[in-house]
Structure formats: C-alpha cells, structure tokens
Design an enzyme around this catalytic site. Structure first.
Site, PDB file in Angstrom:
ATOM      1  N   ASP A 131      -0.029   5.147   1.156  1.00 14.97           N
ATOM      2  CA  ASP A 131      -0.185   6.013   2.329  1.00 14.97           C
ATOM      3  C   ASP A 131      -0.163   5.209   3.620  1.00 14.97           C
ATOM      4  OD1 ASP A 131      -0.375   8.366   0.896  1.00 14.97           O
ATOM      5  OD2 ASP A 131      -2.542   8.229   0.686  1.00 14.97           O
ATOM      6  N   ASP A 174       0.872  -1.164   0.000  1.00 15.68           N
ATOM      7  CA  ASP A 174       0.000   0.000   0.000  1.00 15.68           C
ATOM      8  C   ASP A 174       0.920   1.228   0.000  1.00 15.68           C
ATOM      9  OD1 ASP A 174      -2.293   1.752   0.612  1.00 15.68           O
ATOM     10  OD2 ASP A 174      -1.407   1.822   2.621  1.00 15.68           O
TER      11      ASP A 174
END
Length: 237
Positions: free
Chosen positions: A29, A27
């Site tokens: 953020d 991922d």
C-alpha cells in the site's frame, strides 16, 4: 558514504563481486499501489488505537478475546473496502521493466491480510496490458501472517536467506517509516517513495524519490548511500 555500482546485467557481469543492488523488496500500500491513507485513518479511529501505537501492535498485544476478534474483523472490512480503488503506483511498470530486464528478483513485505494481497495479484495486475503482466513476478510475498511484522527486520532477512543475497545488497522500498526501519535494521538500502504527508520519514531513507520510476536512474547509474543511518530510534506511526 558507501558507493553502490550500477545494477544492470552488463555491469554485474563485468564485476560479479562488486557491491550493487541485486534484489528489490517492496511494501504494498502506497508503494506498489496508490496510498490508502483515509482507510488507515479510519482503521485507527474505529479501533481506538492510542497515539504512538501501531494498529496491529495494539490489536495483538492490548486487546483480548472478542475485542481482538472484533478489531480484526473491522480491519478486514476496511481493507476490503480499500481494494475497490486499488491502482498501481504511477511509474511502477517502468521500474518493473528495468528489474525484469536485468534479472533482479522482487518480493513484497506487507502488513495487509492475504485477501488484499490476492486482490492485487489477481485483480489489479491482470488489468494491465498483456505485455506488462509478466513483469510482476514477486517471490516471496509475505503478508501480516509472517511474524514479527515490520518494523522488525525478520521478514527482510528471511528473503535475504531465501534468495541467497546479502542484506546489504537488497533495497527495501516503502512509503512509511516502518518500511525504512525494517530495511535499516536488516542492513539494507532503504528508499522512500515520498508524498506530502510522509516527509517526516526522510531521515531514515538512503534514497528519496517522488515517483517510483525514479529508482531506475539510481539502479542504472549507481549511487552513494550513507550507511551510518540507523534504525535504532522510532520515527512515528
């Protein structure tokens, strides 16, 4: 429990058919970068996302016409503001060095717009010392234009096919339940980067770390994963 052997180049060469992690998907953020929780909360508040619904799910399924366009514009505005303070996650360089040294491919699955992804690749990474820049060779990078988005496993299964690596030999690393559900539903190993406010997602992680570089030890030494953990139930938004 399923035992995963070390993922070092030496160990893989010695046991080419052994079960180990052969690719890592991140991922963005809160995983590759430091968290932007205040911006996510602002996004939900400004768009009036109901409790229990994901932001993009709400915008794309519940809003129509000008209301949807206005919501997407606000999302872009908030993401653009968040980019100003975007920094690498502490310990990330150490992990990326290990992955590079051992020829382990890396990819990104994010629900951010391409604008934020490009800022990370073209602005944040170039701020690193020259010898570190070569470590960040993510391919592919899937932003939210790839549908369906997490927690659907489609993006991770796509990467599995592109790489030619079975999903059970991939690791999905994230800081949110939807990252973990994506991994579980694909049949992959899931790793949670834990913060004080995301401990609720631990039950969906095979591995939990407080600093992303801690994954080096797991990948270097091997680990046991409880593959009976399922992604059948939701874990909140």
């Amino acid at each position: 429990m399923v035992h995963y052997l070390p993922s070092t180049k030496k160990d893989v060469a010695a046991s080419p058919k052994a079960r180990c992690i052969r690719g890592v998907v991140f991922d963005m953020d809160g995983t590759l970068t430091t968290p932007m929780n205040e911006h996510l909360l602002m996004m939900r508040r400004d768009i009036n996302v109901p409790d229990g619904m994901r932001t993009l799910e709400y915008v794309d399924t519940c809003l129509k016409g000008e209301a949807r366009e206005k919501a997407h514009r606000r999302i872009i505005e908030i993401e653009t503001d968040a980019m100003i303070n975007m920094e690498l996650s502490p310990g990330l360089v150490e992990l990326m060095q290990f992955l590079c040294d051992n020829d382990i491919p890396t990819a990104v699955i994010t629900r951010n717009a391409r604008l934020a992804v490009d800022h990370f690749i073209k602005k944040v990474i170039p701020r690193q010392p020259h010898e570190h820049k070569k470590l960040f060779m993510f391919d592919p990078i899937l932003d939210r234009s790839f549908k369906p988005t997490k927690p659907s496993p489609d993006s991770l299964l796509h990467i599995s096919r592109v790489w030619g690596i079975p999903p059970e030999q991939l690791m999905m690393v994230g800081d949110h339940g939807d990252d973990l559900l994506c991994g579980l539903r694909a049949g992959s190993v899931t790793a949670l980067l834990r913060y004080p406010d995301n401990c609720v997602f631990e039950s969906k992680a095979h591995i939990v770390v407080d600093r992303i570089s801690e994954l080096v030890a797991q990948l270097s030494n091997g680990f046991d994963a409880d593959m009976s953990i399922t992604g059948d139930d939701d874990v909140g938004v």
